[in-house]
Each structure stands twice: as structure tokens, then as C-alpha cells.
Design a protein around this motif. Structure first.
Motif, PDB file in Angstrom:
ATOM      1  N   PHE A 198       0.954  -1.144   0.099  1.00 20.16           N
ATOM      2  CA  PHE A 198       0.031  -0.022  -0.071  1.00 20.16           C
ATOM      3  C   PHE A 198       1.000   1.253   0.030  1.00 20.16           C
ATOM      4  CE2 PHE A 198      -2.899   3.258   1.646  1.00 20.16           C
ATOM      5  CZ  PHE A 198      -4.153   3.050   1.036  1.00 20.16           C
ATOM      6  N   LEU A 199       1.931   1.100   0.788  1.00 19.63           N
ATOM      7  CA  LEU A 199       2.922   2.092   0.810  1.00 19.63           C
ATOM      8  C   LEU A 199       3.462   2.676  -0.574  1.00 19.63           C
ATOM      9  CD1 LEU A 199       4.366   4.388   2.812  1.00 19.63           C
ATOM     10  CD2 LEU A 199       6.154   2.627   3.211  1.00 19.63           C
ATOM     11  N   ASN A 200       3.974   1.385  -1.174  1.00 17.98           N
ATOM     12  CA  ASN A 200       4.430   1.946  -2.505  1.00 17.98           C
ATOM     13  C   ASN A 200       3.752   2.086  -3.544  1.00 17.98           C
ATOM     14  OD1 ASN A 200       7.380   1.264  -1.419  1.00 17.98           O
ATOM     15  ND2 ASN A 200       7.057  -0.898  -1.787  1.00 17.98           N
ATOM     16  N   ARG A 201       2.471   1.769  -3.694  1.00 14.05           N
ATOM     17  CA  ARG A 201       1.610   1.931  -4.720  1.00 14.05           C
ATOM     18  C   ARG A 201       0.694   3.100  -4.378  1.00 14.05           C
ATOM     19  NH1 ARG A 201      -1.157  -4.367  -5.382  1.00 14.05           N
ATOM     20  NH2 ARG A 201       0.838  -5.205  -6.248  1.00 14.05           N
ATOM     21  N   VAL A 202       0.315   3.469  -3.250  1.00 14.41           N
ATOM     22  CA  VAL A 202      -0.613   4.567  -3.019  1.00 14.41           C
ATOM     23  C   VAL A 202       0.032   5.723  -2.289  1.00 14.41           C
ATOM     24  CG1 VAL A 202      -2.797   5.340  -1.649  1.00 14.41           C
ATOM     25  CG2 VAL A 202      -2.547   2.988  -2.763  1.00 14.41           C
ATOM     26  N   ILE A 203       0.903   5.558  -1.258  1.00 15.80           N
ATOM     27  CA  ILE A 203       1.480   6.752  -0.488  1.00 15.80           C
ATOM     28  C   ILE A 203       2.564   7.318  -1.093  1.00 15.80           C
ATOM     29  CG2 ILE A 203       2.306   7.511   1.607  1.00 15.80           C
ATOM     30  CD1 ILE A 203       0.265   5.531   3.090  1.00 15.80           C
ATOM     31  N   LYS A 204       3.560   6.643  -1.259  1.00 16.48           N
ATOM     32  CA  LYS A 204       4.953   7.044  -1.786  1.00 16.48           C
ATOM     33  C   LYS A 204       4.685   7.974  -3.365  1.00 16.48           C
ATOM     34  CE  LYS A 204       8.275   4.231   0.419  1.00 16.48           C
ATOM     35  NZ  LYS A 204       9.446   3.171   0.115  1.00 16.48           N
ATOM     36  N   PRO A 205       4.123   7.568  -4.101  1.00 19.80           N
ATOM     37  CA  PRO A 205       4.028   8.084  -5.450  1.00 19.80           C
ATOM     38  C   PRO A 205       3.211   9.410  -5.514  1.00 19.80           C
ATOM     39  CG  PRO A 205       3.098   5.913  -5.618  1.00 19.80           C
ATOM     40  CD  PRO A 205       3.382   6.088  -4.133  1.00 19.80           C
ATOM     41  N   LYS A 206       2.314   9.582  -4.151  1.00 20.74           N
ATOM     42  CA  LYS A 206       1.330  10.987  -4.383  1.00 20.74           C
ATOM     43  C   LYS A 206       1.555  11.936  -3.229  1.00 20.74           C
ATOM     44  CE  LYS A 206      -2.196   7.714  -6.302  1.00 20.74           C
ATOM     45  NZ  LYS A 206      -3.540   6.989  -6.227  1.00 20.74           N
ATOM     46  N   PHE A 207       2.340  11.502  -2.329  1.00 20.87           N
ATOM     47  CA  PHE A 207       2.542  12.275  -1.320  1.00 20.87           C
ATOM     48  C   PHE A 207       3.891  12.801  -1.093  1.00 20.87           C
ATOM     49  CE2 PHE A 207      -1.391   9.986  -0.513  1.00 20.87           C
ATOM     50  CZ  PHE A 207      -2.406  11.033  -0.424  1.00 20.87           C
ATOM     51  N   ARG A 208       4.270  14.074  -0.845  1.00 20.70           N
ATOM     52  CA  ARG A 208       5.278  14.697  -0.310  1.00 20.70           C
ATOM     53  C   ARG A 208       5.979  14.106   0.966  1.00 20.70           C
ATOM     54  NH1 ARG A 208       7.132  19.066   1.246  1.00 20.70           N
ATOM     55  NH2 ARG A 208       4.980  19.860   2.203  1.00 20.70           N
ATOM     56  N   PHE A 209       7.058  13.808   1.210  1.00 24.20           N
ATOM     57  CA  PHE A 209       7.599  13.009   2.493  1.00 24.20           C
ATOM     58  C   PHE A 209       8.927  13.643   2.801  1.00 24.20           C
ATOM     59  CE2 PHE A 209       8.997  10.341  -1.167  1.00 24.20           C
ATOM     60  CZ  PHE A 209      10.217  10.182  -0.797  1.00 24.20           C
ATOM     61  N   ARG A 210       9.454  13.658   4.156  1.00 20.59           N
ATOM     62  CA  ARG A 210      10.710  13.701   4.475  1.00 20.59           C
ATOM     63  C   ARG A 210      11.013  12.902   5.845  1.00 20.59           C
ATOM     64  NH1 ARG A 210      10.821  17.503   9.469  1.00 20.59           N
ATOM     65  NH2 ARG A 210       8.912  17.614  10.102  1.00 20.59           N
ATOM     66  N   ARG A 211      12.597  12.597   5.663  1.00 19.54           N
ATOM     67  CA  ARG A 211      12.746  11.858   7.071  1.00 19.54           C
ATOM     68  C   ARG A 211      13.083  12.677   8.238  1.00 19.54           C
ATOM     69  NH1 ARG A 211      17.600   7.471   6.922  1.00 19.54           N
ATOM     70  NH2 ARG A 211      17.318   6.605   9.105  1.00 19.54           N
TER      71      ARG A 211
END
Length: 64
Positions: free
Chosen positions: A50-63
Motif C-alpha cells: 500500500f505504501l509503495n503503490r498509494v502513498i509514496k507516489p502521491k504524497f510529499r515526504f521527509r525523513r
């Protein structure tokens, strides 16, 4: 079933931040994640997929 990728997660509805704690110990914040997506993530049988298909491609992120 425990995830091989995700150790834990926290959702902050007031800021729409989804904080994911990975099994490696790395912590990432994903921004402007709607509540319904966070809820689906929480219920997903494979959080890594789910993380790889839905969240990572669509939402900005930072460590963190």
C-alpha cells in the motif's frame, strides 16, 4: 500479520501527516494525507505494498 517493512505508524489528523516508522528504525512524515487514505493504510493486509503503490507516489515526504 506484522509488516516486514512498517514497524508502526501514527496519523495526525489536525495536520494530515502520516508518520511511518520503518522496521529499519527510519521515520518518515508523509504530508497532506487524507484521513480516508490513512485509514485504508491502517487496514491494508500488506502495508508495504500500500505504501509503495498509494502513498509514496502521491504524497510529499521527509525523513524525521
Amino acid at each position: 500479520m506484522p509488516s516486514s517493512v512498517v514497524h508502526n505508524f501514527i496519523y495526525f489528523p489536525e495536520t494530515e501527516i502520516l508518520r511511518i516508522i520503518y522496521q529499519s528504525g527510519a521515520v518518515y512524515d508523509y504530508f497532506k494525507v487524507p484521513l480516508n487514505i490513512a485509514e485504508k493504510f491502517g487496514k491494508a493486509s500488506s502495508k508495504g505494498q500500500f505504501l509503495n503503490r498509494v502513498i509514496k507516489p502521491k504524497f510529499r515526504f521527509r525523513r524525521v
